[in-house]
Write an enzyme that holds these catalytic residues in place. Sequence first.
Site, mmCIF file in Angstrom:
data_model
loop_
_atom_site.group_PDB
_atom_site.id
_atom_site.type_symbol
_atom_site.label_atom_id
_atom_site.label_comp_id
_atom_site.label_asym_id
_atom_site.label_seq_id
_atom_site.Cartn_x
_atom_site.Cartn_y
_atom_site.Cartn_z
ATOM 1 N N GLU A 329 0.758 -1.136 0.134
ATOM 2 C CA GLU A 329 0.053 -0.021 -0.150
ATOM 3 C C GLU A 329 0.874 1.223 -0.009
ATOM 4 O O GLU A 329 0.428 2.316 0.685
ATOM 5 C CB GLU A 329 -1.055 0.093 1.226
ATOM 6 C CG GLU A 329 -1.947 -1.220 1.131
ATOM 7 C CD GLU A 329 -2.908 -1.155 2.426
ATOM 8 O OE1 GLU A 329 -4.075 -1.385 2.153
ATOM 9 O OE2 GLU A 329 -2.280 -0.877 3.346
HETATM 10 C C1 ACM Z 1 -2.321 -5.353 3.645
HETATM 11 O O1 ACM Z 1 -3.557 -5.687 3.999
HETATM 12 N N1 ACM Z 1 -2.095 -4.086 3.144
HETATM 13 C C2 ACM Z 1 -1.361 -6.086 3.543
#
Ligand code: ACM
Length: 714
Positions: A329
């Site tokens: 992310e």
């Molecule tokens: C995650 O859920 N971004 C590892």
Amino acid sequence: MKTQKAVMKFLLLALSLFPSFVSAQDTPLLSGGPVQHNLMPVPTAVRFLEGRVVIDKTFGVATKGHTDARLQAAIERFLTRLKGRTNVTITPGLKTDAAAATVVVQCSGPGSGIPALGEDESYELKISGTQVQLVAPTVVGALRGLETLLQLLISDRDGYYFPAVEIKDQPRFRWRGLLIDIARHYQPPEVLKRNLDGMAALKLNVLHWHLTEDQGFRVESKKFPRLHQMGSDGLFYTQEQIKEIIEYARQRGIRVVPEFDIPGHATSWLVGHPELGSAPGPYTIERGAGIFEPALDPTREDVYKFLETFLTEMAALFPDAYMHIGGDENEGKQWDRNPKIQSFMKEKGIKDNHALQAYFNQRLLKILEKNDKKMIGWDEILQPGLPTSTVIHSWRGTQALADAARKGYDGILSNGYYIDLSFPAAQHYAMDPIPPDSALTENERKHILGGEATMWAEWVSPETIDSRIWPRTAAIAERLWSPPIVTDVDDMYRRLAVVSVQLEELGLTHQRNVDVLLRRMAGSNEIGPLKVLLSIVEPVKEYRRGQQRPATMLSPLTGLVDAAIPDSAAARQFAKMVDGLISDAPRFQTSAVELRKMLTEWRDAEPALIALSERSPSLAEAKALAKDLGNLGEVGLESLSYLTAGVSPPNEWHAAKISVLEEASKPKSSALEFAVLTSMRKLIVAAVEVKQATKMSPIEWRKMVLERAASPSK
Ligand code: ACM
């Protein structure tokens, strides 16, 4: 072959031990033993025999072959738990005379000193005559066998005993983990320890310790103390505490894999070290939930120098062969806005942020390799050029995992095991790292190491974390240990209820803290009506809690939603009873009495809940729920009356009752939802169609009712 008499004897035994056996008469009998057991995870092979080994005050354990301090400590814990579960006085310590011991543990050797991926965890248990024999190639195998033995303990009016049985057992997957995010909300060492005990009881073997996040940097660094001093509100683990937890895990045959999530999810690093960031700062500890912009600057040599010093320090602290670098992310917004980063990319021919992160990971990989660590990271790290020595941790799904396996990467699955999303155990149980329709070859399958449940901690406190982890994680533990054919959901839930109670003996608070929180909210012991409400509501699923109940990491976690647990047993029971009633057309007697009792409780809880909600601001949110609860009870009781009397409700009744369901299903600021609405809809439709039940076959009528209930337009 068994004689008829022996079968009868067994049948009577089974009936007395397992009252629910009465309703499962068509279950095929195993040769010679109980048709049901409470083992979780289900072992690879179980064969029950005639007989039992009784637990009395002469009970004792001896070792044969290899023995060591770790095995002996595990036997002491076993004895303490056995004593706690029986009314038998059991003397601590080991027996020296194996022939006279009740349990003989025979280990061939120590196994690895530090738990390691792929270590032999197999064991064999043989209970016959007057003795239990536990044979294992390693100490960890013996630990797994001791947990199985404790799960075999049963009782009748004559006492406590282990039934005669032969078990051969080994795990299906080598990596069976639980991720605990202690960064968004800090959890003190005792919380980790009791959860490590729970993991050991379910044969999980990896604690994935998510140590850094935007919201907290929770490991002491002696090299860069500003990291934990400025990034943690003082809530971090000292290196001594880290060592203690690793040793606690080692004692239980559990690896500890640390995660330092970079280059994104890194705000807390930058509070004390803004010079590592991709924008000037200053930075403060993030208090919100979500995805944030701060990211390490991947273009500067001093950042790599810093990381090398820090990760080398951590590599010495954490003995496991793997180190998790996160990598998820990172949207690269700070990178896009930084002219120096942009010109670096141009100069090096790095075409986009994915490629820039790949460059960052290559640099990290070199640091880890220097420290003899293997790299593991989330899906996003899989970019061209990544060496296949890296492990891919998939939050995206089995397809992403299979694609990685085809390219030669080892992988573990977490998609489907996100226990923070409040889904029922059955849903996690259905997720297999190698699904039955997998097209992977035998060799490719070897790359699927296993999986991890993920306890992301946006909304958990030390008081509530256990009830988010347990007992649902036991279902995931079974998926990762047991043969893939073990898929019976009803039987899983039956055993899960037994395991849930056993987990309490380890100090886990998943059951008892429901009452603790309710008593505090009520300021009184009078929590009966609140318990009725909480029995059929669940926290909202996925990430809806953050939307319906805006909060920060500093908000108290002491509301009804925190007391509520994610997989309502009462709602499951209600669904079963409604199905039983509908299947009993046109008499509608099956479960009618029990249903009436349950629905009456809902209806009658309303006024008491309203009174409570006016007494305390933290219970104000119970008011809207109380009205819905009372209405649902009322609707159910009316439906039941029409059905049992065989009388149709008036024309306008259907629409009025469906609107009660619609009202009850509206999102609420409590972030709770009723778990009985699907079953209630069946009950309403059944009442509307009651006259048809005398004109159609029961099977056709039931099918028609279920179809109408499933399609809201009808
Ligand atoms: C995650 O859920 N971004 C590892």
